[in-house]
Every structure is written in C-alpha cells, then in structure tokens.
Design a protein around this motif. Structure first.
Motif, PDB file in Angstrom:
ATOM      1  N   THR A   3      36.397  34.662  46.804  1.00  0.00           N
ATOM      2  CA  THR A   3      37.278  35.745  47.241  1.00  0.00           C
ATOM      3  C   THR A   3      37.088  36.984  46.371  1.00  0.00           C
ATOM      4  OG1 THR A   3      38.848  34.059  47.921  1.00  0.00           O
ATOM      5  CG2 THR A   3      39.671  36.305  47.813  1.00  0.00           C
ATOM      6  N   SER A   4      36.991  36.788  45.045  1.00  0.00           N
ATOM      7  CA  SER A   4      36.818  37.953  44.166  1.00  0.00           C
ATOM      8  C   SER A   4      35.447  38.597  44.383  1.00  0.00           C
ATOM      9  CB  SER A   4      37.032  37.569  42.697  1.00  0.00           C
ATOM     10  OG  SER A   4      36.244  36.458  42.358  1.00  0.00           O
ATOM     11  N   GLU A   5      34.433  37.797  44.737  1.00  0.00           N
ATOM     12  CA  GLU A   5      33.109  38.373  45.046  1.00  0.00           C
ATOM     13  C   GLU A   5      33.165  39.147  46.369  1.00  0.00           C
ATOM     14  OE1 GLU A   5      30.530  38.236  42.976  1.00  0.00           O
ATOM     15  OE2 GLU A   5      28.863  38.896  44.231  1.00  0.00           O
ATOM     16  N   LEU A   6      33.933  38.639  47.322  1.00  0.00           N
ATOM     17  CA  LEU A   6      34.110  39.367  48.590  1.00  0.00           C
ATOM     18  C   LEU A   6      34.818  40.703  48.329  1.00  0.00           C
ATOM     19  CD1 LEU A   6      33.867  39.353  51.719  1.00  0.00           C
ATOM     20  CD2 LEU A   6      36.124  38.278  51.779  1.00  0.00           C
ATOM     21  N   ILE A   7      35.804  40.682  47.428  1.00  0.00           N
ATOM     22  CA  ILE A   7      36.498  41.935  47.065  1.00  0.00           C
ATOM     23  C   ILE A   7      35.494  42.916  46.442  1.00  0.00           C
ATOM     24  CG2 ILE A   7      38.214  42.917  45.469  1.00  0.00           C
ATOM     25  CD1 ILE A   7      39.902  40.369  46.004  1.00  0.00           C
ATOM     26  N   LEU A   8      34.540  42.380  45.661  1.00  0.00           N
ATOM     27  CA  LEU A   8      33.513  43.251  45.064  1.00  0.00           C
ATOM     28  C   LEU A   8      32.699  43.943  46.156  1.00  0.00           C
ATOM     29  CD1 LEU A   8      32.080  44.243  42.463  1.00  0.00           C
ATOM     30  CD2 LEU A   8      30.534  42.310  42.685  1.00  0.00           C
ATOM     31  N   LEU A   9      32.366  43.203  47.216  1.00  0.00           N
ATOM     32  CA  LEU A   9      31.621  43.820  48.322  1.00  0.00           C
ATOM     33  C   LEU A   9      32.453  44.948  48.937  1.00  0.00           C
ATOM     34  CD1 LEU A   9      29.151  43.867  50.223  1.00  0.00           C
ATOM     35  CD2 LEU A   9      30.349  42.248  51.677  1.00  0.00           C
ATOM     36  N   PHE A  10      33.744  44.701  49.125  1.00  0.00           N
ATOM     37  CA  PHE A  10      34.616  45.745  49.681  1.00  0.00           C
ATOM     38  C   PHE A  10      34.689  46.951  48.739  1.00  0.00           C
ATOM     39  CE2 PHE A  10      37.077  42.242  52.105  1.00  0.00           C
ATOM     40  CZ  PHE A  10      36.161  42.300  53.136  1.00  0.00           C
TER      41      PHE A  10
END
Lengths: 246, 64
Positions: free
Chosen positions: A130-137
């Motif tokens: 989830t935190s890596e997905l937030i990084l993409l955002f």
C-alpha cells in the motif's frame, strides 16, 4: 590548480559534462543489465521454497530500491534548489521523476507477478504494498503538478515543496515490514549482516541493482539535457549549438 | 549452467509466465522511456531550429 565544482551548477557546463559521460553510462547500464539477467536467470540456483518463481526478484528488488532512492534524490535536489535557488537543481528534480514513476510501476507490477503464485493473490492491502502504491500516486501527483503550472519557476517551487513534504512516505515504505505485521517479506539485504542467499543470487542482485542505478542516471541525464536546452532556448550558447546542428 | 534444456529454461519450473512477464515488463519500461525520450528530443530540436527565439516552457512536455 583547484577543481571548481561550482561551475557545473551552470547549465552550459553541466550540459557539456553530461554529454561527455552519457555514452559511457548507457554502455555500462546495458552491460550490467545483460550480465545481471544472465546471472539471475541462467546461473543462480533455484530456491528451496519458492522454486524458480523467486527469479522475479532480479527485476522486482532493484526496481523497488530505485523507486525509493529516486524519490529521496528528488527531495534532496528540491531542498538544494529551495536553499540555493539554483535552476539546475530543479531541473534535476524534474528529470528524475518520470524514471522514478516507471520504476515504481515496475516494482508494483513485478510484485503482483510474484504474489500470484506465492501468495495466491495479485494484490493484498499489505502495509508495504500500500505504501509503495502511495509512492506511485505521489510520483504521478508530482508530474501532474508540474504540468499544471505554466510558469516554470513557480512550478519548480511548488514541486519542490510537494517533494519535501511527501518524502516522509519513503521511511514508511522501508520500515513498514518492521512496524507492521505484513505479508511481505523483510529486507533482502541488511547492513551489518551476511546475506542469507547463495553467491550467484547475490551477484545477480548486485549486478541488476547497479544496472538499475546506471540506467536511472543515464535516462535522467538524457532528460536533463533536453530540459537545459528547453529552459535556455533564448541564450546564445543554445542558439549556437542548434545552429551548428543544422 | 543450471538448466538442462531450452524448454526447461523457458518453463522456469512452472513459473515461466510470471518470470518472463516480469522480464518483458522491465524491457517494455526501458523501451517506452527510450521512445518517449527520442520523441521529445526530435520535437525539441525541430522547434529550436524553426523558432530560435522560442520562450522556455514547462517541465516534461518537451514535445509540445
């Protein structure tokens, strides 16, 4: 004779310097990438628990590391740009972002390709994922913010502030596997401890990581050259350069 | 060399689809970025030659 490093903060000097080192960087990234893939896919032994599916780590781990390192570099150049008001720092920040976003997307997609056979699911709402997905955002938001502001100087400052505030996500990604009870495994390699993997696997990982570094530098520097030409389009040296290219 | 045959290498012990998809994605990412860079380079150089006094514009959209 003393080495005056400050002159490389000047766009024309920086342009000439990176034009000289770019061919070597591209060659190094290609050689390391081929050597890393051959080592990881051909020479490294299979894993006792994960079989041959573990070989995705030769793509996934370097991409994940680079996604975080590039965001840290963006925040660093943002801080340098805000403190010293150097246009080149903002240009470096700008040049790094697309490659960082690509590395983050690759990390998430290769992670999904590993998760399906190992966990039985393409995606889980795990703290690391989830935190890596937030990084993409965050990368996408940075790119969108840049594109939304017409004045380059205002865009530089807005993006720099955004990067400085949002860099807090990087330690969250890194420590997520320690702070929370996650499905994602812990760090593959840690400082001060011997890696729990065979020499060939370690060699493949190191080669692929160095290839990812060289590629990210080469791609960002190539983009930086374009940004310098674009921002300095009205200056004499660019007119001279483009005139010479005709 | 770990592998006995090409088919065993391609099959990756039953994980071939996942492993090769990851490799293909990495290559696609590299090719995509290179194509974008090349396109931006051509557009910028063309514009600089046509309009030497063009005003600098915003960030990544070198193709505009």
């Amino acid at each position: 004779m003393t080495f005056n490093w400050r002159r490389y903060a000047s766009p024309p000097h920086c342009y000439r310097l990176i034009s000289r080192i770019l061919p070597a960087l591209w060659a190094i990234s290609l050689l390391l990438g081929v050597a890393g893939l051959l080592t990881g896919l051909l020479l490294a032994p299979g894993d006792v628990q994960q079989g041959e599916g573990y070989r995705i780590i030769f793509i996934h781990v370097p991409a994940s590391w680079m996604s975080m390192i590039i965001y840290l570099a963006i925040a660093l150049w943002a801080a340098v740009g805000l403190v010293l008001n150097t246009s080149l720092s903002f240009m470096l920040m700008t040049a790094l972002a697309p490659t960082g976003a690509a590395m983050t997307a690759l990390s998430l997609l290769s992670g999904a390709l590993w998760g399906k056979p190992m966990w039985g699911a393409w995606w889980v709402w795990d703290a690391r994922l989830t935190s890596e997905l937030i990084l993409l955002f965050l990368y996408l938001a940075l790119l969108a913010l840049r594109a939304a502001i017409d004045d380059p100087r205002r865009a530089d400052r807005a993006c720099a502030l955004f990067a400085l505030f949002s860099v807090i996500n990087i330690p969250i990604i890194y420590f997520s596997v320690r702070w929370w009870n996650t499905l994602h495994q812990g760090p593959s390699i840690t400082m001060g401890q011997a890696p729990a993997m065979s020499d060939q696997v370690l060699l493949g990982l190191v080669l692929m990581t160095l290839a990812a570094w060289a590629y990210s530098l080469a791609m960002s520097f190539s983009r930086l050259r374009l940004l310098i030409l674009q921002r300095q389009a009205d200056t004499g040296w660019v007119k001279q350069l483009t005139g010479a290219c005709r | 060399m770990k592998w006995d045959s090409l088919s065993a290498f391609m099959a990756m012990g039953g994980y071939g689809f996942y492993v090769w998809s990851a490799v293909a994605l990495a290559l696609l990412m590299v090719l995509g970025e290179l194509c974008w860079l090349r396109h931006s380079q051509h557009s910028l150089h063309h514009r600089l030659r046509q309009q030497p006094n063009t005003a600098p514009d915003r960030g990544w959209h070198t193709g505009q």
